[in-house]
Design a protein around this motif. Structure first.
Motif, PDB file in Angstrom:
ATOM      1  N   MET A  10       0.787  -1.257  -0.001  1.00  6.41           N
ATOM      2  CA  MET A  10      -0.085   0.171   0.120  1.00  6.41           C
ATOM      3  C   MET A  10       0.980   1.300   0.211  1.00  6.41           C
ATOM      4  O   MET A  10       1.899   1.299   0.693  1.00  6.41           O
ATOM      5  N   LYS A  14       1.162   2.116  -7.081  1.00  7.92           N
ATOM      6  CA  LYS A  14       0.966   1.513  -8.171  1.00  7.92           C
ATOM      7  C   LYS A  14      -0.139   2.004  -8.904  1.00  7.92           C
ATOM      8  O   LYS A  14      -0.096   2.164 -10.309  1.00  7.92           O
ATOM      9  N   ASP A  33      -8.533  -3.150  -7.361  1.00  5.29           N
ATOM     10  CA  ASP A  33      -9.487  -2.629  -6.151  1.00  5.29           C
ATOM     11  C   ASP A  33     -10.811  -1.959  -6.641  1.00  5.29           C
ATOM     12  O   ASP A  33     -11.900  -2.421  -6.049  1.00  5.29           O
ATOM     13  N   ILE A  44     -14.240  -1.800   0.051  1.00  2.00           N
ATOM     14  CA  ILE A  44     -13.406  -2.842   0.735  1.00  2.00           C
ATOM     15  C   ILE A  44     -13.353  -2.869   2.102  1.00  2.00           C
ATOM     16  O   ILE A  44     -13.640  -4.086   2.676  1.00  2.00           O
ATOM     17  N   PHE A  48     -14.317  -6.141   4.396  1.00  2.00           N
ATOM     18  CA  PHE A  48     -13.544  -6.786   5.397  1.00  2.00           C
ATOM     19  C   PHE A  48     -14.200  -6.986   6.789  1.00  2.00           C
ATOM     20  O   PHE A  48     -14.144  -8.156   7.498  1.00  2.00           O
ATOM     21  N   PHE A  56     -12.359 -11.807   1.129  1.00  2.00           N
ATOM     22  CA  PHE A  56     -12.046 -10.778   0.417  1.00  2.00           C
ATOM     23  C   PHE A  56     -10.659 -11.552  -0.656  1.00  2.00           C
ATOM     24  O   PHE A  56     -10.741 -11.110  -1.787  1.00  2.00           O
ATOM     25  N   ARG A  57      -9.999 -12.297   0.086  1.00  3.23           N
ATOM     26  CA  ARG A  57      -8.706 -12.926  -0.804  1.00  3.23           C
ATOM     27  C   ARG A  57      -8.987 -13.459  -2.082  1.00  3.23           C
ATOM     28  O   ARG A  57      -8.635 -13.700  -3.149  1.00  3.23           O
ATOM     29  N   GLU A  60     -10.485 -11.475  -4.480  1.00  3.08           N
ATOM     30  CA  GLU A  60      -9.362 -10.925  -5.448  1.00  3.08           C
ATOM     31  C   GLU A  60      -8.707 -11.526  -6.405  1.00  3.08           C
ATOM     32  O   GLU A  60      -8.188 -11.547  -7.442  1.00  3.08           O
ATOM     33  N   THR A  76      -2.517  -3.724  -8.837  1.00  7.74           N
ATOM     34  CA  THR A  76      -3.201  -4.650  -7.896  1.00  7.74           C
ATOM     35  C   THR A  76      -3.213  -4.013  -6.442  1.00  7.74           C
ATOM     36  O   THR A  76      -2.715  -3.177  -6.377  1.00  7.74           O
ATOM     37  N   GLY A  77      -4.095  -4.695  -5.733  1.00  9.48           N
ATOM     38  CA  GLY A  77      -3.830  -4.243  -4.276  1.00  9.48           C
ATOM     39  C   GLY A  77      -2.689  -4.772  -3.559  1.00  9.48           C
ATOM     40  O   GLY A  77      -2.238  -5.914  -3.915  1.00  9.48           O
ATOM     41  N   GLY A  78      -2.211  -4.286  -2.418  1.00 10.78           N
ATOM     42  CA  GLY A  78      -1.110  -4.511  -1.927  1.00 10.78           C
ATOM     43  C   GLY A  78      -1.036  -5.969  -1.251  1.00 10.78           C
ATOM     44  O   GLY A  78       0.123  -6.480  -0.975  1.00 10.78           O
ATOM     45  N   GLY A  79      -2.258  -6.445  -1.140  1.00 11.37           N
ATOM     46  CA  GLY A  79      -2.116  -7.800  -0.196  1.00 11.37           C
ATOM     47  C   GLY A  79      -2.427  -8.969  -1.391  1.00 11.37           C
ATOM     48  O   GLY A  79      -2.590 -10.173  -1.070  1.00 11.37           O
ATOM     49  N   ARG A 118      -8.074   2.043   4.180  1.00 13.37           N
ATOM     50  CA  ARG A 118      -7.676   0.480   4.131  1.00 13.37           C
ATOM     51  C   ARG A 118      -7.794  -0.203   5.420  1.00 13.37           C
ATOM     52  O   ARG A 118      -6.917   0.274   6.383  1.00 13.37           O
ATOM     53  N   PRO A 119      -8.490  -1.454   5.536  1.00 12.67           N
ATOM     54  CA  PRO A 119      -8.703  -2.198   6.569  1.00 12.67           C
ATOM     55  C   PRO A 119      -7.343  -2.471   7.449  1.00 12.67           C
ATOM     56  O   PRO A 119      -7.361  -2.582   8.464  1.00 12.67           O
ATOM     57  N   LEU A 120      -6.415  -2.940   6.680  1.00 14.73           N
ATOM     58  CA  LEU A 120      -5.153  -3.278   7.097  1.00 14.73           C
ATOM     59  C   LEU A 120      -4.251  -2.212   7.407  1.00 14.73           C
ATOM     60  O   LEU A 120      -3.053  -2.427   7.857  1.00 14.73           O
ATOM     61  N   ARG A 136       5.578  -9.398   4.022  1.00 16.38           N
ATOM     62  CA  ARG A 136       5.295  -9.702   2.511  1.00 16.38           C
ATOM     63  C   ARG A 136       6.669  -9.565   1.660  1.00 16.38           C
ATOM     64  O   ARG A 136       6.179  -9.835   0.511  1.00 16.38           O
TER      65      ARG A 136
HETATM   66  C1  S3P Z   1      -4.581  -4.176   1.066  1.00 17.59           C
HETATM   67  C2  S3P Z   1      -4.289  -3.115  -0.002  1.00 17.59           C
HETATM   68  C3  S3P Z   1      -5.442  -2.518  -0.325  1.00 17.59           C
HETATM   69  C4  S3P Z   1      -6.657  -3.268  -0.710  1.00 17.59           C
HETATM   70  C5  S3P Z   1      -7.340  -3.869   0.530  1.00 17.59           C
HETATM   71  C6  S3P Z   1      -6.193  -4.618   0.902  1.00 17.59           C
HETATM   72  C7  S3P Z   1      -3.528  -5.006   1.537  1.00 17.59           C
HETATM   73  O1  S3P Z   1      -5.063  -1.800  -2.223  1.00 17.59           O
HETATM   74  O2  S3P Z   1      -6.617  -4.079  -1.857  1.00 17.59           O
HETATM   75  O3  S3P Z   1      -7.196  -2.832   1.507  1.00 17.59           O
HETATM   76  O4  S3P Z   1      -3.790  -6.213   1.874  1.00 17.59           O
HETATM   77  O5  S3P Z   1      -2.131  -4.559   1.505  1.00 17.59           O
HETATM   78  P1  S3P Z   1      -3.812  -0.768  -1.999  1.00 17.59           P
HETATM   79  O6  S3P Z   1      -2.438  -1.280  -2.212  1.00 17.59           O
HETATM   80  O7  S3P Z   1      -4.356  -0.090  -3.422  1.00 17.59           O
HETATM   81  O8  S3P Z   1      -3.890   0.210  -1.047  1.00 17.59           O
END
Ligand code: S3P
Length: 169
Positions: A10, A14, A33, A44, A48, A56-57, A60, A76-79, A118-120, A136
Protein backbone atom coordinates in the motif's frame (compact mmCIF):
# COMPACT_ATOMS: atom_id res chain seq x y z
CA UNK A 1 -1.54 -10.86 -24.89
CA UNK A 2 -0.37 -10.51 -21.31
CA UNK A 3 -1.25 -7.64 -19.06
CA UNK A 4 1.41 -5.54 -17.34
CA UNK A 5 0.88 -5.95 -13.60
CA UNK A 6 2.10 -3.61 -10.89
CA UNK A 7 2.56 -5.08 -7.43
CA UNK A 8 3.82 -3.56 -4.19
CA UNK A 9 2.74 -2.54 -0.72
CA UNK A 10 0.00 0.00 0.00
CA UNK A 11 1.34 3.46 -0.82
CA UNK A 12 3.91 2.21 -3.35
CA UNK A 13 2.30 4.29 -6.11
CA UNK A 14 0.80 1.44 -8.14
CA UNK A 15 -2.23 3.48 -9.27
CA UNK A 16 -0.25 6.66 -10.00
CA UNK A 17 2.52 4.86 -11.89
CA UNK A 18 -0.04 2.61 -13.59
CA UNK A 19 -2.08 5.55 -14.92
CA UNK A 20 1.00 7.27 -16.28
CA UNK A 21 2.33 4.07 -17.87
CA UNK A 22 -1.07 3.43 -19.45
CA UNK A 23 -1.07 6.96 -20.85
CA UNK A 24 2.46 6.59 -22.31
CA UNK A 25 1.77 3.20 -23.88
CA UNK A 26 -1.76 4.08 -24.87
CA UNK A 27 -3.02 0.98 -23.08
CA UNK A 28 -6.10 0.84 -20.84
CA UNK A 29 -5.57 0.95 -17.09
CA UNK A 30 -7.37 -1.39 -14.70
CA UNK A 31 -7.38 -0.89 -10.95
CA UNK A 32 -8.08 -4.31 -9.44
CA UNK A 33 -9.49 -2.79 -6.25
CA UNK A 34 -12.03 -0.84 -8.35
CA UNK A 35 -13.14 -4.05 -10.12
CA UNK A 36 -13.44 -5.80 -6.76
CA UNK A 37 -15.49 -2.90 -5.35
CA UNK A 38 -17.84 -3.15 -8.34
CA UNK A 39 -18.17 -6.89 -7.83
CA UNK A 40 -18.80 -6.83 -4.06
CA UNK A 41 -20.96 -3.70 -4.32
CA UNK A 42 -19.52 -2.08 -1.22
CA UNK A 43 -16.32 -0.41 -0.04
CA UNK A 44 -13.47 -2.88 0.61
CA UNK A 45 -13.29 -1.76 4.24
CA UNK A 46 -16.95 -2.71 4.83
CA UNK A 47 -16.40 -6.05 3.08
CA UNK A 48 -13.49 -6.84 5.41
CA UNK A 49 -15.71 -6.02 8.41
CA UNK A 50 -18.57 -8.18 7.21
CA UNK A 51 -16.86 -11.15 5.57
CA UNK A 52 -13.23 -11.07 6.70
CA UNK A 53 -9.92 -11.02 4.87
CA UNK A 54 -9.98 -14.66 3.65
CA UNK A 55 -13.21 -14.12 1.69
CA UNK A 56 -11.83 -10.89 0.25
CA UNK A 57 -8.70 -12.76 -0.91
CA UNK A 58 -10.88 -15.26 -2.81
CA UNK A 59 -12.69 -12.47 -4.64
CA UNK A 60 -9.33 -10.84 -5.35
CA UNK A 61 -7.96 -14.10 -6.85
CA UNK A 62 -10.97 -14.47 -9.13
CA UNK A 63 -10.73 -10.90 -10.39
CA UNK A 64 -6.98 -11.33 -10.96
CA UNK A 65 -7.48 -14.57 -12.92
CA UNK A 66 -10.18 -12.97 -15.07
CA UNK A 67 -7.87 -10.14 -16.14
CA UNK A 68 -4.42 -11.70 -16.61
CA UNK A 69 -4.85 -11.95 -20.35
CA UNK A 70 -6.25 -8.47 -20.86
CA UNK A 71 -4.13 -5.99 -22.74
CA UNK A 72 -4.03 -3.50 -19.89
CA UNK A 73 -1.90 -2.05 -17.15
CA UNK A 74 -3.21 -3.60 -13.94
CA UNK A 75 -2.64 -1.96 -10.57
CA UNK A 76 -3.13 -4.68 -7.94
CA UNK A 77 -3.99 -4.31 -4.25
CA UNK A 78 -1.04 -4.46 -1.84
CA UNK A 79 -2.15 -7.81 -0.45
CA UNK A 80 -2.31 -9.63 -3.78
CA UNK A 81 0.77 -11.68 -2.80
CA UNK A 82 -0.77 -12.95 0.44
CA UNK A 83 -2.46 -15.81 -1.41
CA UNK A 84 -0.18 -18.64 -2.61
CA UNK A 85 -2.45 -19.10 -5.61
CA UNK A 86 -2.01 -15.47 -6.61
CA UNK A 87 1.75 -15.73 -6.19
CA UNK A 88 1.89 -18.66 -8.58
CA UNK A 89 -0.38 -16.87 -11.07
CA UNK A 90 1.89 -13.82 -10.95
CA UNK A 91 5.09 -15.83 -11.20
CA UNK A 92 3.85 -17.36 -14.45
CA UNK A 93 3.41 -13.88 -15.99
CA UNK A 94 6.32 -12.22 -17.80
CA UNK A 95 5.35 -8.61 -17.04
CA UNK A 96 4.93 -8.33 -13.29
CA UNK A 97 6.62 -5.26 -11.88
CA UNK A 98 7.30 -4.84 -8.17
CA UNK A 99 7.38 -1.20 -7.10
CA UNK A 100 9.83 -1.39 -4.21
CA UNK A 101 9.69 1.45 -1.69
CA UNK A 102 11.39 2.10 1.64
CA UNK A 103 9.19 1.25 4.66
CA UNK A 104 9.30 4.76 6.15
CA UNK A 105 8.14 6.33 2.89
CA UNK A 106 5.25 3.86 2.69
CA UNK A 107 4.16 4.56 6.27
CA UNK A 108 4.22 8.32 5.68
CA UNK A 109 2.21 8.00 2.46
CA UNK A 110 -0.36 5.68 4.05
CA UNK A 111 -0.78 7.99 7.05
CA UNK A 112 -1.15 11.08 4.83
CA UNK A 113 -3.66 9.41 2.53
CA UNK A 114 -7.09 10.57 3.65
CA UNK A 115 -8.80 9.33 0.48
CA UNK A 116 -8.25 5.58 0.83
CA UNK A 117 -9.55 3.83 3.93
CA UNK A 118 -7.50 0.66 4.19
CA UNK A 119 -8.67 -2.05 6.59
CA UNK A 120 -5.12 -3.29 7.17
CA UNK A 121 -3.45 0.10 7.58
CA UNK A 122 -5.81 2.90 8.58
CA UNK A 123 -5.83 3.14 12.38
CA UNK A 124 -2.85 0.78 12.64
CA UNK A 125 0.39 1.79 14.33
CA UNK A 126 3.58 2.35 12.39
CA UNK A 127 5.02 -0.85 13.93
CA UNK A 128 2.01 -2.89 12.82
CA UNK A 129 2.24 -1.57 9.26
CA UNK A 130 5.97 -2.33 9.10
CA UNK A 131 5.53 -5.85 10.41
CA UNK A 132 2.79 -6.47 7.82
CA UNK A 133 5.22 -5.23 5.16
CA UNK A 134 8.07 -7.38 6.49
CA UNK A 135 5.90 -10.46 6.25
CA UNK A 136 5.26 -9.74 2.56
CA UNK A 137 8.64 -8.54 1.31
CA UNK A 138 9.94 -11.86 -0.02
CA UNK A 139 6.58 -12.56 -1.62
CA UNK A 140 6.77 -9.35 -3.68
CA UNK A 141 10.34 -10.14 -4.76
CA UNK A 142 9.47 -13.75 -5.61
CA UNK A 143 6.31 -12.91 -7.56
CA UNK A 144 7.83 -10.21 -9.78
CA UNK A 145 9.76 -10.51 -13.03
CA UNK A 146 11.10 -6.96 -12.65
CA UNK A 147 11.89 -4.98 -9.48
CA UNK A 148 11.91 -1.18 -9.71
CA UNK A 149 13.12 1.06 -6.89
CA UNK A 150 10.67 3.92 -6.36
CA UNK A 151 11.92 5.72 -3.25
CA UNK A 152 12.67 9.38 -4.01
CA UNK A 153 11.92 8.95 -7.70
CA UNK A 154 9.17 10.68 -9.65
CA UNK A 155 6.39 8.71 -11.39
CA UNK A 156 7.92 9.86 -14.73
CA UNK A 157 11.33 8.36 -13.85
CA UNK A 158 9.75 5.13 -12.67
CA UNK A 159 7.65 4.81 -15.83
CA UNK A 160 10.70 5.48 -17.99
CA UNK A 161 12.61 2.67 -16.26
CA UNK A 162 9.66 0.27 -16.59
CA UNK A 163 9.36 0.99 -20.32
CA UNK A 164 13.09 0.49 -20.85
CA UNK A 165 13.14 -2.76 -18.91
CA UNK A 166 10.13 -4.06 -20.82
CA UNK A 167 11.82 -2.91 -24.03
CA UNK A 168 8.75 -0.78 -24.79
CA UNK A 169 10.45 2.63 -24.64
C1 S3P B 1 -4.66 -4.26 0.85
C2 S3P B 1 -4.34 -3.20 0.02
C3 S3P B 1 -5.38 -2.36 -0.61
C4 S3P B 1 -6.70 -3.14 -0.78
C5 S3P B 1 -7.10 -3.76 0.53
C6 S3P B 1 -6.05 -4.71 1.10
C7 S3P B 1 -3.55 -5.01 1.49
O1 S3P B 1 -4.93 -1.90 -1.89
O2 S3P B 1 -6.58 -4.14 -1.76
O3 S3P B 1 -7.33 -2.71 1.44
O4 S3P B 1 -3.81 -6.10 2.05
O5 S3P B 1 -2.37 -4.54 1.42
P1 S3P B 1 -3.81 -0.73 -2.09
O6 S3P B 1 -2.47 -1.38 -2.09
O7 S3P B 1 -4.15 -0.18 -3.45
O8 S3P B 1 -3.99 0.25 -1.01
Amino acid sequence: MNSILLIGFMGAGKSTVGSLLAQKLNWPMIDLDDLITEKIQMPINDYFDQFGEATFRQVESNVLKDNLRTKAIIATGGGIVVSALNRSLLKAQPKVIYLKTEPQTLVTRIKNDTKNIRPLATEKSEGEIISLLNGRLTHYEDSAAIVVETTERSPEEIVEEIMERLAMA
